[in-house]
Design a protein around this motif. Structure first.
Motif, PDB file in Angstrom:
ATOM      1  N   GLN A  87      -2.791   0.267  -4.238  1.00  7.65           N
ATOM      2  CA  GLN A  87      -2.511  -1.026  -3.630  1.00  7.65           C
ATOM      3  C   GLN A  87      -2.121  -2.042  -4.699  1.00  7.65           C
ATOM      4  N   THR A 102       0.846  -1.190   0.000  1.00  6.87           N
ATOM      5  CA  THR A 102       0.000   0.000   0.000  1.00  6.87           C
ATOM      6  C   THR A 102       0.886   1.246   0.000  1.00  6.87           C
ATOM      7  N   SER A 113     -12.877  -1.205 -14.964  1.00  7.33           N
ATOM      8  CA  SER A 113     -13.445  -0.130 -14.153  1.00  7.33           C
ATOM      9  C   SER A 113     -14.946  -0.083 -14.379  1.00  7.33           C
ATOM     10  N   PRO A 142      -8.426   3.739  -5.757  1.00  6.60           N
ATOM     11  CA  PRO A 142      -9.676   4.167  -5.135  1.00  6.60           C
ATOM     12  C   PRO A 142     -10.404   5.217  -5.972  1.00  6.60           C
ATOM     13  N   THR A 143     -11.579   5.554  -5.538  1.00  6.37           N
ATOM     14  CA  THR A 143     -12.273   6.704  -6.096  1.00  6.37           C
ATOM     15  C   THR A 143     -11.603   7.984  -5.593  1.00  6.37           C
ATOM     16  N   THR A 185       0.524   5.319   0.115  1.00 11.81           N
ATOM     17  CA  THR A 185      -0.458   6.363   0.411  1.00 11.81           C
ATOM     18  C   THR A 185      -0.010   7.705  -0.152  1.00 11.81           C
ATOM     19  N   GLN A 235      -9.446  10.037  -7.420  1.00 13.95           N
ATOM     20  CA  GLN A 235      -8.135  10.374  -7.987  1.00 13.95           C
ATOM     21  C   GLN A 235      -8.192  11.762  -8.640  1.00 13.95           C
ATOM     22  N   SER A 251     -16.707   2.995  -8.904  1.00 12.10           N
ATOM     23  CA  SER A 251     -17.073   2.019  -7.882  1.00 12.10           C
ATOM     24  C   SER A 251     -16.103   0.857  -7.863  1.00 12.10           C
ATOM     25  N   GLN A 252     -15.349   0.688  -8.959  1.00  7.19           N
ATOM     26  CA  GLN A 252     -14.350  -0.379  -9.032  1.00  7.19           C
ATOM     27  C   GLN A 252     -13.286   0.004 -10.043  1.00  7.19           C
ATOM     28  N   THR A 284      -3.355  10.182  -6.116  1.00  6.13           N
ATOM     29  CA  THR A 284      -4.385   9.290  -5.599  1.00  6.13           C
ATOM     30  C   THR A 284      -4.215   9.145  -4.101  1.00  6.13           C
ATOM     31  N   ASN A 322     -13.783   9.365 -10.335  1.00  7.07           N
ATOM     32  CA  ASN A 322     -14.480   8.522  -9.374  1.00  7.07           C
ATOM     33  C   ASN A 322     -14.885   7.215 -10.036  1.00  7.07           C
TER      34      ASN A 322
END
Length: 329
Positions: A80, A59, A136, A96-97, A61, A99, A113-114, A76, A111
């Protein structure tokens, strides 16, 4: 049976040691690589590996990347990468959403959801890319300039082509792309819906260098693009294209792409509605395209050739302006 217990304990200790060494190596290597890059090109708040005993879960961050050549920045909240301990050359990446993509003065928020990626590299010291597949869903791109677009799904892939060095097969499928609401009346004036049903791309791309662990330094760029299939389904407008583009001596795109259009009659009013063509030129453009379509023996279909040459582009008889720069000379 005590010896079985000792064997189990020894195996557990050996496996735990293997995981610890692997996790430490990954964490140290990634941190060192980030620190070795210019500060204005890459930064991250932290690097951590978890997942004991069967996975290496990396990960990063607050990751931010900036192009050295363009006013382009991507950031972002985290990134991961997951790998099973017994096949670390097969990676699964997740983003993630939320970015952020910044180009000049415009910032885009991405944004979804996947957003997952499946990455495979060769298990050697260069870690040369074998393939990457990303999926995505429920994509939404919001600009601080006041516009936004969305798509139901996006599938993209890049696979190594073993027939030539630094050559890859590129695939892309976009479904249900919804344009910004401000365009709806302009599109309706041309007889087009606000939603593009499908965009599809199948191409082979040759690069100036391999996609491996040294790619950040070598900065691979396209030297040749074989467009096997490009398809767009937008209401009654259908576009299909094939062709080949290479980088000329100055790095500009050069080559021909044949474009087949059904529903071409929508193009002149569309370009006028978007402000790309003056209203008084609409009839002239319609007449020119109609004459070109009639030469093919099928007035409803139009075939045009996009020509890139000497740093300029032209679509049939229509000049388009400068050709894109594929690679630096």
């Amino acid at each position: 049976m005590r010896w079985l217990l000792w064997i189990a304990l020894a195996a557990t200790a050996a496996w735990t040691g293997y995981w610890w060494v692997g996790a430490t190596t990954i964490e140290t290597s990634v941190s060192a690589w980030i620190k070795a890059q210019p500060e204005d090109q890459i930064s991250a708040a932290s690097v951590e590996v978890q997942g004991i005993p069967n996975r290496f879960d990396l990960t990063i961050t607050d990751l931010a990347l900036r192009s050295p050549d363009l006013p382009l920045r991507w950031q972002t909240p985290f990134a991961q990468v997951f790998a099973m301990t017994w096949k670390p050359w097969h990676l699964i990446a997740a983003l993630p959403t939320g970015q952020k993509i910044t180009y000049q003065d415009q910032t885009l928020t991405l944004n979804s959801s996947q957003m997952m990626g499946d990455v495979m590299v060769h298990p050697d010291s260069d870690l040369t890319l074998r393939e990457v597949v990303t999926q995505s869903r429920d994509l939404q791109l919001i600009s601080n300039a006041g516009w936004q677009i969305s798509a139901a799904s996006l599938l993209a892939s890049l696979r190594e082509d073993p027939t030539a060095a630094h050559r890859y097969r590129l695939g892309l499928r976009l479904a249900d792309l919804l344009t910004d609401a401000s365009l709806t009346p302009k599109l309706a004036a041309a007889g087009l819906p606000a939603k593009i049903d499908e965009g599809y791309l199948d191409a082979h791309v040759s690069l100036t260098a391999a996609l491996d662990r040294s790619a950040a330094q070598r900065q691979p760029r396209p030297s040749e693009i074989d467009l096997d299939a490009l398809r767009l389904i937008w209401g009654d407008l259908r576009l299909n294209a094939t062709g080949r583009i290479t980088a000329d001596a100055m790095g500009y795109a050069a080559g021909d792409i044949q474009i087949d259009l059904q529903g071409w009659q929508m193009l002149p009013p569309l370009l006028v509605s978007l402000g790309l063509v003056q209203p008084q030129m609409q009839q002239t453009m319609t007449t020119i395209l109609q004459n070109l379509a009639s030469q093919n023996g099928a007035p409803e279909d139009l075939t045009l050739t996009l020509v890139a040459k000497n740093g300029r582009m032209q679509l049939g008889p229509l000049p388009l302006g400068p050709a894109p720069l594929l690679s630096w000379p």
